[in-house]
Design a protein around this motif. Structure first.
Motif, PDB file in Angstrom:
ATOM      1  N   GLY A   1       0.811  -1.181   0.000  1.00 36.78           N
ATOM      2  CA  GLY A   1       0.000   0.000   0.000  1.00 36.78           C
ATOM      3  C   GLY A   1       0.860   1.253   0.000  1.00 36.78           C
ATOM      4  N   PHE A   2       0.195   2.368   0.100  1.00 38.51           N
ATOM      5  CA  PHE A   2       0.864   3.660   0.078  1.00 38.51           C
ATOM      6  C   PHE A   2       0.359   4.515   1.231  1.00 38.51           C
ATOM      7  N   ASN A  14      -7.627   2.587  -4.913  1.00 41.76           N
ATOM      8  CA  ASN A  14      -6.923   3.004  -6.121  1.00 41.76           C
ATOM      9  C   ASN A  14      -6.643   4.501  -6.139  1.00 41.76           C
ATOM     10  N   ALA A  15      -6.342   5.085  -5.000  1.00 35.52           N
ATOM     11  CA  ALA A  15      -6.154   6.538  -4.901  1.00 35.52           C
ATOM     12  C   ALA A  15      -5.081   7.058  -5.858  1.00 35.52           C
ATOM     13  N   LEU A  16      -4.100   6.225  -6.186  1.00 34.60           N
ATOM     14  CA  LEU A  16      -3.013   6.665  -7.063  1.00 34.60           C
ATOM     15  C   LEU A  16      -3.113   6.118  -8.479  1.00 34.60           C
ATOM     16  N   ARG A  17      -4.028   5.200  -8.704  1.00 38.88           N
ATOM     17  CA  ARG A  17      -4.133   4.573 -10.027  1.00 38.88           C
ATOM     18  C   ARG A  17      -4.325   5.630 -11.108  1.00 38.88           C
ATOM     19  N   GLY A  18      -3.448   5.588 -12.114  1.00 40.10           N
ATOM     20  CA  GLY A  18      -3.523   6.519 -13.230  1.00 40.10           C
ATOM     21  C   GLY A  18      -2.870   7.866 -12.974  1.00 40.10           C
ATOM     22  N   ARG A  38       4.358   0.569 -11.370  1.00 36.58           N
ATOM     23  CA  ARG A  38       3.582   0.383 -12.604  1.00 36.58           C
ATOM     24  C   ARG A  38       2.561  -0.738 -12.450  1.00 36.58           C
ATOM     25  N   ALA A  39       2.936  -1.802 -11.720  1.00 34.81           N
ATOM     26  CA  ALA A  39       2.007  -2.911 -11.481  1.00 34.81           C
ATOM     27  C   ALA A  39       0.804  -2.456 -10.668  1.00 34.81           C
ATOM     28  N   GLU A  40       0.980  -1.415  -9.863  1.00 36.02           N
ATOM     29  CA  GLU A  40      -0.120  -0.855  -9.070  1.00 36.02           C
ATOM     30  C   GLU A  40      -0.952   0.144  -9.873  1.00 36.02           C
TER      31      GLU A  40
END
Length: 129
Positions: A1-2, A14-18, A38-40
């Motif tokens: 996680g982050f 997915n707060a950081l996705r994209g 990148r996998a995340e």
């Protein structure tokens, strides 16, 4: 996680996705770090690699902040976050800039867990807890 830095607020789902991020690290496997981001689903717009065990300076932070102009956030490792936290002057400058986020480290035993448990039990003489 982050989690966010310096507040250690966990980021959910997915707060950081994209999101376009600048990735930076001072670890032995910078390429592995990038691959995991990148996998995340993060869009690594730029990255900066420092030597393993790097101690960050004001000049380093200037370079990071300049490179972050192309990003929504800066992402680093938990190990690097600890190194940044060690210098309050650097942390004061981070708060006013682009968001800084770190990948939370998890530790696991990939193989030999039974052998490790046996060794620990031998050292402790059966005492636990």
């Amino acid at each position: 996680g982050f989690a966010t830095m310096p507040g250690d607020e966990p980021l959910t789902g997915n707060a950081l996705r994209g999101k376009r991020v600048l990735a930076f690290s001072g670890i032995g496997s910078h390429r592995g770090f990038l691959a995991s981001l990148r996998a995340e689903g993060l869009d690594v717009a730029a990255d900066i690699r420092f030597r393993d065990h790097h101690v960050y300076s004001g000049k380093d932070l200037d370079g990071i902040l300049e490179a972050a102009a192309v990003a929504d956030a800066c992402v680093t490792t938990e190990k690097d976050m600890v190194r940044l936290l060690a210098d309050p002057r650097l942390m004061a400058r981070i708060g006013a800039a682009v968001p800084f986020i770190y990948a939370v480290a998890t530790i696991g035993i990939l193989r030999g867990e039974a052998l490790l448990e046996q060794a620990v039990s031998g050292v402790l003489g059966g005492r636990r807890g």
